[in-house]
Scaffold this active site. Structure first.
Site, mmCIF file in Angstrom:
data_model
loop_
_atom_site.group_PDB
_atom_site.id
_atom_site.type_symbol
_atom_site.label_atom_id
_atom_site.label_comp_id
_atom_site.label_asym_id
_atom_site.label_seq_id
_atom_site.Cartn_x
_atom_site.Cartn_y
_atom_site.Cartn_z
ATOM 1 N N ARG A 177 0.863 -1.187 0.000
ATOM 2 C CA ARG A 177 0.000 0.000 0.000
ATOM 3 C C ARG A 177 0.889 1.223 0.000
ATOM 4 O O ARG A 177 1.313 1.704 1.043
ATOM 5 C CB ARG A 177 -0.879 -0.009 1.248
ATOM 6 C CG ARG A 177 -1.806 1.207 1.378
ATOM 7 C CD ARG A 177 -2.680 1.056 2.621
ATOM 8 N NE ARG A 177 -3.560 2.211 2.847
ATOM 9 C CZ ARG A 177 -3.218 3.282 3.566
ATOM 10 N NH1 ARG A 177 -1.998 3.348 4.129
ATOM 11 N NH2 ARG A 177 -4.059 4.285 3.720
ATOM 12 N N SER A 234 -12.851 -3.038 1.433
ATOM 13 C CA SER A 234 -13.078 -2.336 2.708
ATOM 14 C C SER A 234 -14.567 -2.089 2.875
ATOM 15 O O SER A 234 -15.230 -1.659 1.929
ATOM 16 C CB SER A 234 -12.377 -0.968 2.692
ATOM 17 O OG SER A 234 -11.005 -1.116 2.524
ATOM 18 N N LYS A 270 -4.172 6.364 8.243
ATOM 19 C CA LYS A 270 -5.057 6.711 7.127
ATOM 20 C C LYS A 270 -5.699 8.050 7.451
ATOM 21 O O LYS A 270 -6.480 8.165 8.400
ATOM 22 C CB LYS A 270 -6.122 5.623 6.980
ATOM 23 C CG LYS A 270 -7.041 5.732 5.767
ATOM 24 C CD LYS A 270 -7.976 4.516 5.706
ATOM 25 C CE LYS A 270 -9.072 4.677 4.667
ATOM 26 N NZ LYS A 270 -8.589 4.787 3.291
HETATM 27 C C1 LIG Z 1 -8.210 0.381 3.830
HETATM 28 C C2 LIG Z 1 -8.001 -0.950 4.045
HETATM 29 C C3 LIG Z 1 -8.913 -1.727 4.826
HETATM 30 N N1 LIG Z 1 -8.696 -3.043 5.027
HETATM 31 C C4 LIG Z 1 -7.611 -3.629 4.496
HETATM 32 C C5 LIG Z 1 -7.411 -5.109 4.768
HETATM 33 F F1 LIG Z 1 -6.897 -5.247 5.996
HETATM 34 F F2 LIG Z 1 -6.576 -5.650 3.885
HETATM 35 F F3 LIG Z 1 -8.586 -5.738 4.722
HETATM 36 N N2 LIG Z 1 -6.718 -2.978 3.742
HETATM 37 C C6 LIG Z 1 -6.854 -1.655 3.487
HETATM 38 N N3 LIG Z 1 -6.002 -1.045 2.764
#
Ligand SMILES: C=C1C=NC(C(F)(F)F)=NC1=N
Length: 222
Positions: free
Chosen positions: A50, A122, A151
């Protein structure tokens, strides 16, 4: 050869979600490759690339880092998932993608990625959960469970209530909790019915990522 829309077994996906490490270069105190090697040695079970936020790599630099991290994952049999960047996932033949609510629905992505890939979505509300399941998501990322610094546009903190509500309603799709999870607060997420916990800064920002990952692996062991 798998068909264009074939899906991996749900129980296999569930089994891989226990300690879900997510990171990009901006999350790491040291080179990302070294952090990932340590995290895998500590016991993370799946990795998501990411590369986001201020200072994130782009273009060829992003591609080269992704390819290096994918090589490390393949060397250790750890699934390599790409966040948001579908073209990058296709270019690298990644094991799957993770997308948010403003990306294309899972069923469209499955066509683009080809068969046998993992698609994570998500979800923050029961409606988003229902839609993602209808679209054929392989797992859901639900949160933010706790306040998160990783985030900057996170949705309101929701604790574990949605996770436990879904399990109470008999919804069995694989779920990882995300958002501010540390070794000290991970257990309630699993107790609520999540199949795994996902972590960015508690491992990527740790002085010793291997020890940090090992602590989560101990908590997440069945
Ligand atoms: C915003 C996000 C929410 N959940 C997940 C995961 F944990 F992979 F499910 N990854 C992300 N980048």
């Amino acid at each position: 050869m798998t068909g264009n829309d074939s899906r991996l077994d749900s129980e296999y996906v569930r089994s891989q979600l226990r300690v879900y490490f997510i990171m990009g270069s901006v999350n790491c105190r040291r080179p990302a490759a070294a952090v990932l090697e340590e995290a895998i040695a500590g016991g993370v079970t799946i990795f998501q690339f990411r590369e986001k936020g201020p200072g994130a790599l782009t273009g060829e630099d992003k591609f080269n880092l992704a390819r290096e991290l994918q090589r490390i994952c393949r060397a250790h049999g750890v699934l390599f998932i790409v966040n948001d960047d579908i073209d990058l996932a296709i270019a690298l033949n990644a094991d799957g993608v993770h997308v948010g609510q403003d990306d294309e629905p899972a069923r469209v992505l499955r066509e683009q990625l080809g068969g046998g890939k993992i698609i994570g979505v998500s979800a923050h509300t029961p409606e988003e959960v229902r839609q993602a399941i209808a679209d054929g998501a392989d797992y859901l990322g639900i949160g933010p469970v706790y306040p998160t610094a990783s985030k900057d546009d996170a949705r309101p903190v929701q604790g574990t209530i949605l996770i436990s509500d879904l399990r109470r309603e008999g919804i069995t799709i694989p779920i990882v909790g995300i958002g501010g999870i540390t070794a000290d607060n991970a257990s309630p997420v699993l107790a609520a019915g999540a199949d795994g916990i996902s972590v960015i800064s508690a491992i990527a920002g740790a002085e010793h990522p291997q020890a940090a990952a090992a602590a989560f692996a101990r908590l997440a062991a069945r």
